[in-house]
Design an enzyme around this catalytic site. Structure first.
Site, PDB file in Angstrom:
ATOM      1  N   CYS A  67      -4.076   5.644   1.352  1.00 15.64           N
ATOM      2  CA  CYS A  67      -4.719   6.003   2.614  1.00 15.64           C
ATOM      3  C   CYS A  67      -3.725   5.995   3.764  1.00 15.64           C
ATOM      4  O   CYS A  67      -4.109   6.181   4.911  1.00 15.64           O
ATOM      5  CB  CYS A  67      -5.846   5.019   2.903  1.00 15.64           C
ATOM      6  N   CYS A  70      -0.612   1.325   4.794  1.00 15.83           N
ATOM      7  CA  CYS A  70       0.574   0.460   4.880  1.00 15.83           C
ATOM      8  C   CYS A  70       1.567   1.010   5.893  1.00 15.83           C
ATOM      9  O   CYS A  70       2.189   0.258   6.646  1.00 15.83           O
ATOM     10  CB  CYS A  70       1.221   0.293   3.503  1.00 15.83           C
ATOM     11  N   CYS A 178      -1.680  -0.670  -3.848  1.00 11.64           N
ATOM     12  CA  CYS A 178      -1.758   0.547  -4.684  1.00 11.64           C
ATOM     13  C   CYS A 178      -0.423   0.805  -5.371  1.00 11.64           C
ATOM     14  O   CYS A 178      -0.364   1.037  -6.580  1.00 11.64           O
ATOM     15  CB  CYS A 178      -2.142   1.760  -3.837  1.00 11.64           C
ATOM     16  N   CYS A 227      -3.454  -5.022   1.378  1.00  8.68           N
ATOM     17  CA  CYS A 227      -4.226  -3.816   1.677  1.00  8.68           C
ATOM     18  C   CYS A 227      -4.692  -3.883   3.113  1.00  8.68           C
ATOM     19  O   CYS A 227      -5.836  -4.207   3.364  1.00  8.68           O
ATOM     20  CB  CYS A 227      -5.390  -3.681   0.705  1.00  8.68           C
ATOM     21  N   HIS A 272      -6.170 -20.153   1.868  1.00  6.07           N
ATOM     22  CA  HIS A 272      -7.169 -21.181   2.164  1.00  6.07           C
ATOM     23  C   HIS A 272      -6.561 -22.430   2.812  1.00  6.07           C
ATOM     24  O   HIS A 272      -7.169 -23.066   3.674  1.00  6.07           O
ATOM     25  CB  HIS A 272      -7.835 -21.520   0.827  1.00  6.07           C
ATOM     26  N   CYS A 275      -6.196 -21.949   6.565  1.00  6.91           N
ATOM     27  CA  CYS A 275      -7.260 -21.201   7.231  1.00  6.91           C
ATOM     28  C   CYS A 275      -7.747 -21.980   8.448  1.00  6.91           C
ATOM     29  O   CYS A 275      -7.950 -23.195   8.390  1.00  6.91           O
ATOM     30  CB  CYS A 275      -8.421 -20.989   6.269  1.00  6.91           C
ATOM     31  N   CYS A 295     -17.093 -22.262   7.516  1.00  8.51           N
ATOM     32  CA  CYS A 295     -16.363 -21.738   6.362  1.00  8.51           C
ATOM     33  C   CYS A 295     -17.109 -20.546   5.732  1.00  8.51           C
ATOM     34  O   CYS A 295     -18.332 -20.545   5.635  1.00  8.51           O
ATOM     35  CB  CYS A 295     -16.203 -22.854   5.325  1.00  8.51           C
ATOM     36  N   CYS A 301     -15.667 -15.682   0.355  1.00  6.13           N
ATOM     37  CA  CYS A 301     -14.243 -15.798   0.660  1.00  6.13           C
ATOM     38  C   CYS A 301     -13.453 -16.121  -0.611  1.00  6.13           C
ATOM     39  O   CYS A 301     -13.787 -17.052  -1.353  1.00  6.13           O
ATOM     40  CB  CYS A 301     -14.009 -16.881   1.704  1.00  6.13           C
ATOM     41  N   CYS A 310      -0.770 -15.494   4.939  1.00  2.43           N
ATOM     42  CA  CYS A 310      -1.566 -14.987   6.083  1.00  2.43           C
ATOM     43  C   CYS A 310      -1.994 -16.106   7.031  1.00  2.43           C
ATOM     44  O   CYS A 310      -2.031 -15.920   8.245  1.00  2.43           O
ATOM     45  CB  CYS A 310      -2.811 -14.260   5.594  1.00  2.43           C
ATOM     46  N   CYS A 322      -7.814 -12.406   8.729  1.00  2.00           N
ATOM     47  CA  CYS A 322      -9.151 -12.023   8.253  1.00  2.00           C
ATOM     48  C   CYS A 322     -10.203 -13.097   8.520  1.00  2.00           C
ATOM     49  O   CYS A 322     -11.209 -12.844   9.175  1.00  2.00           O
ATOM     50  CB  CYS A 322      -9.087 -11.718   6.759  1.00  2.00           C
ATOM     51  N   CYS A 329     -11.789 -13.581   3.172  1.00  3.15           N
ATOM     52  CA  CYS A 329     -10.590 -13.039   2.509  1.00  3.15           C
ATOM     53  C   CYS A 329     -11.029 -12.393   1.193  1.00  3.15           C
ATOM     54  O   CYS A 329     -11.826 -12.965   0.448  1.00  3.15           O
ATOM     55  CB  CYS A 329      -9.606 -14.175   2.241  1.00  3.15           C
ATOM     56  N   CYS A 332      -6.572  -9.455  -1.160  1.00  4.20           N
ATOM     57  CA  CYS A 332      -6.066  -8.084  -1.343  1.00  4.20           C
ATOM     58  C   CYS A 332      -4.668  -8.051  -1.929  1.00  4.20           C
ATOM     59  O   CYS A 332      -4.170  -6.970  -2.231  1.00  4.20           O
ATOM     60  CB  CYS A 332      -6.105  -7.341  -0.010  1.00  4.20           C
TER      61      CYS A 332
HETATM   62  S1  SF4 Z   1     -13.196 -19.368   5.205  1.00  2.00           S
HETATM   63 FE1  SF4 Z   1     -12.203 -19.077   3.199  1.00  2.00          FE
HETATM   64  S2  SF4 Z   1     -10.081 -19.653   3.543  1.00  2.00           S
HETATM   65 FE2  SF4 Z   1     -11.262 -20.470   5.244  1.00  2.00          FE
HETATM   66  S3  SF4 Z   1     -11.758 -22.552   4.592  1.00  2.00           S
HETATM   67 FE3  SF4 Z   1     -13.466 -21.257   3.988  1.00  2.00          FE
HETATM   68  S4  SF4 Z   1     -12.984 -20.718   1.824  1.00  2.00           S
HETATM   69 FE4  SF4 Z   1     -11.103 -21.468   2.745  1.00  2.00          FE
HETATM   70  S1  SF4 Z   2      -7.742 -10.319   2.518  1.00  2.00           S
HETATM   71 FE1  SF4 Z   2      -6.813 -12.379   2.298  1.00  2.00          FE
HETATM   72  S2  SF4 Z   2      -4.775 -11.982   1.408  1.00  2.00           S
HETATM   73 FE2  SF4 Z   2      -5.517 -10.015   2.246  1.00  2.00          FE
HETATM   74  S3  SF4 Z   2      -4.707  -9.954   4.348  1.00  2.00           S
HETATM   75 FE3  SF4 Z   2      -6.769 -10.873   4.470  1.00  2.00          FE
HETATM   76  S4  SF4 Z   2      -6.370 -13.076   4.391  1.00  2.00           S
HETATM   77 FE4  SF4 Z   2      -4.505 -12.066   3.636  1.00  2.00          FE
END
Ligand code: SF4
Ligand code: SF4
Length: 385
Positions: A67, A70, A178, A227, A272, A275, A295, A301, A310, A322, A329, A332
């Site tokens: 797409c 990137c 991809c 992605c 995680h 996060c 959460c 997630c 990330c 994200c 999440c 990806c």
């Molecule tokens: S939102 Fe996702 S990454 Fe964040 S604490 Fe919860 S399970 Fe973990």
């Molecule tokens: S989906 Fe998960 S691994 Fe992909 S960019 Fe978002 S936080 Fe990072």
């Protein structure tokens, strides 16, 4: 965020006094992993210019089935912008379909005109000159029946184009999930067998079925999945390779089993762990509808499975990511993505622990935090970690 920025600023100040040319690869990669592309380029500006006075690096950037997300991600990386980054690294972006002006010119079925106006002629000239890095964005269809004809550009299959470009390349960098593993184009479906989409060196997590193996071409390959892929992951990997800090012979040690630089996709660390909603997870406080602040585990997630930085690096100039923005999440960066994350927005382990539903267990005894920890443990056991 404030903490992270301050930490990075302090680190950059400390690094100002370090001669990066004398850093060994391990230290260099640690530094590259900690700071963003902007800080990296700013900190080492003088040294980079000195080191690169003689050497220009040519990049050929090809697009398969994708797409262009990137490239968009890289072009949107405003700090530094792509032009500043490439200028500092002395990169000649010799071919990139989205940003180059060249285009194929056909007349009565024959290619005409010069390299300035004809992408196919330009590419052939570049192949002959050799001495370039090949960046591939997008997957490569092998179907139908091994012909590759599900993607034809200028009367040539992309499978053949990749083969021609890869032969004389110094190394191949597969940008995005991809190009790395087939990504969304290779998702399970009724037509998946016919289209037979492949990544450059992998088909999903199978490293015997990458398109280069299919073509019988052996080349060093670095995968930068995502992605889209994060601009820092792309620019810093290019920077490390171009500056010789990530030598091709070092790749086996620097990459994980799926060809990803460990520094950005740490095998022992998941999204995680850093996060911003992690405190809620540990207390067993979960959102069950989008738009909350807790959460996102119950909204599907998959960050406890996602090996990427990330949570530390963040996105959009380190502003957010994200889960911070409220999106679970979807892992990806995983070789099996998207199938390995399906169903995307559904809690994965709702079957619970030892046959009991986790909500029931929570009511009975151990408390939500322990349940969360138990779920995590079960997940690790399931993955053999
Ligand atoms: S939102 Fe996702 S990454 Fe964040 S604490 Fe919860 S399970 Fe973990
Ligand atoms: S989906 Fe998960 S691994 Fe992909 S960019 Fe978002 S936080 Fe990072």
């Amino acid at each position: 965020m404030v903490e992270m920025s301050t930490g990075t600023t302090n680190l950059v100040r400390t690094l100002d006094s370090v001669d990066f040319l004398k850093m060994d690869r391990r230290t260099f990669m640690k530094v590259v992993g900690t700071i963003g592309a902007s800080a990296f380029l700013a900190t080492y500006k003088t040294e980079i210019v000195d080191a690169l006075e003689l050497a220009e690096t040519k990049l050929i950037w090809l697009h398969g089935s994708e797409c262009t997300g990137c490239s968009e991600s890289l072009l949107n990386g405003g700090n530094p912008d792509i032009v500043q980054a490439l200028t500092k690294l002395n990169v000649n972006l010799a071919f990139h379909e989205t940003v180059c002006m060249q285009q194929g010119i056909w007349n009565d079925g024959k290619l005409v005109n010069t390299a300035e106006l004809n992408s196919e002629i330009l590419l052939e000239e570049l192949y002959k000159e050799g001495n370039y890095f090949l960046v591939v964005e997008g997957s490569i269809p092998n179907g139908p029946d091994g012909s590759g004809r599900y993607l034809v550009i200028g009367n040539k299959t992309f499978k053949d184009t990749l083969g021609e470009a890869a032969k004389n390349a110094t190394a191949v960098i597969a940008v995005g999930t991809c190009a790395a593993y087939g990504g969304i184009t290779s998702a399970n479906s009724d037509v998946a067998k016919d289209t037979d989409y492949r990544g450059v060196a992998f088909a999903k997590n199978d490293k015997t079925k990458g398109m280069l193996q299919e073509l019988g071409i052996e080349k060093p390959v670095v995968n930068i999945p995502g992605c889209p892929a994060h601009p820092d992951w792309v620019l810093l990997t290019l920077g490390a390779v171009i500056l010789g800090k990530l030598k091709l012979e070092d790749l086996p040690a620097a990459l994980d089993e799926y060809g990803r630089p460990k520094v950005f996709y740490p095998p022992d660390h998941t999204v995680h762990e850093n996060c911003p909603r992690r405190g809620y997870y540990d207390r067993g406080e979960f959102d069950t509808e989008v738009g909350g602040e807790k959460c996102l585990w119950k909204l599907g997630c998959k960050a406890p499975y996602a090996h990427a930085d990330c949570g530390i690096r963040r996105w959009n100039g380190s502003v957010s990511m994200c889960t911070q923005a409220g999106g679970p999440c979807i892992n990806c960066v995983d070789p099996g993505w998207p199938d390995s994350s399906r169903p995307l927005y559904v809690e994965r382990e709702d079957i619970g622990i030892a046959g009991a539903n986790i909500d029931t267990i929570a009511k009975v005894a151990v408390g939500a935090a322990a349940v969360a920890a138990g779920v995590h443990a079960v997940r690790r056991m399931g993955k053999g970690e």
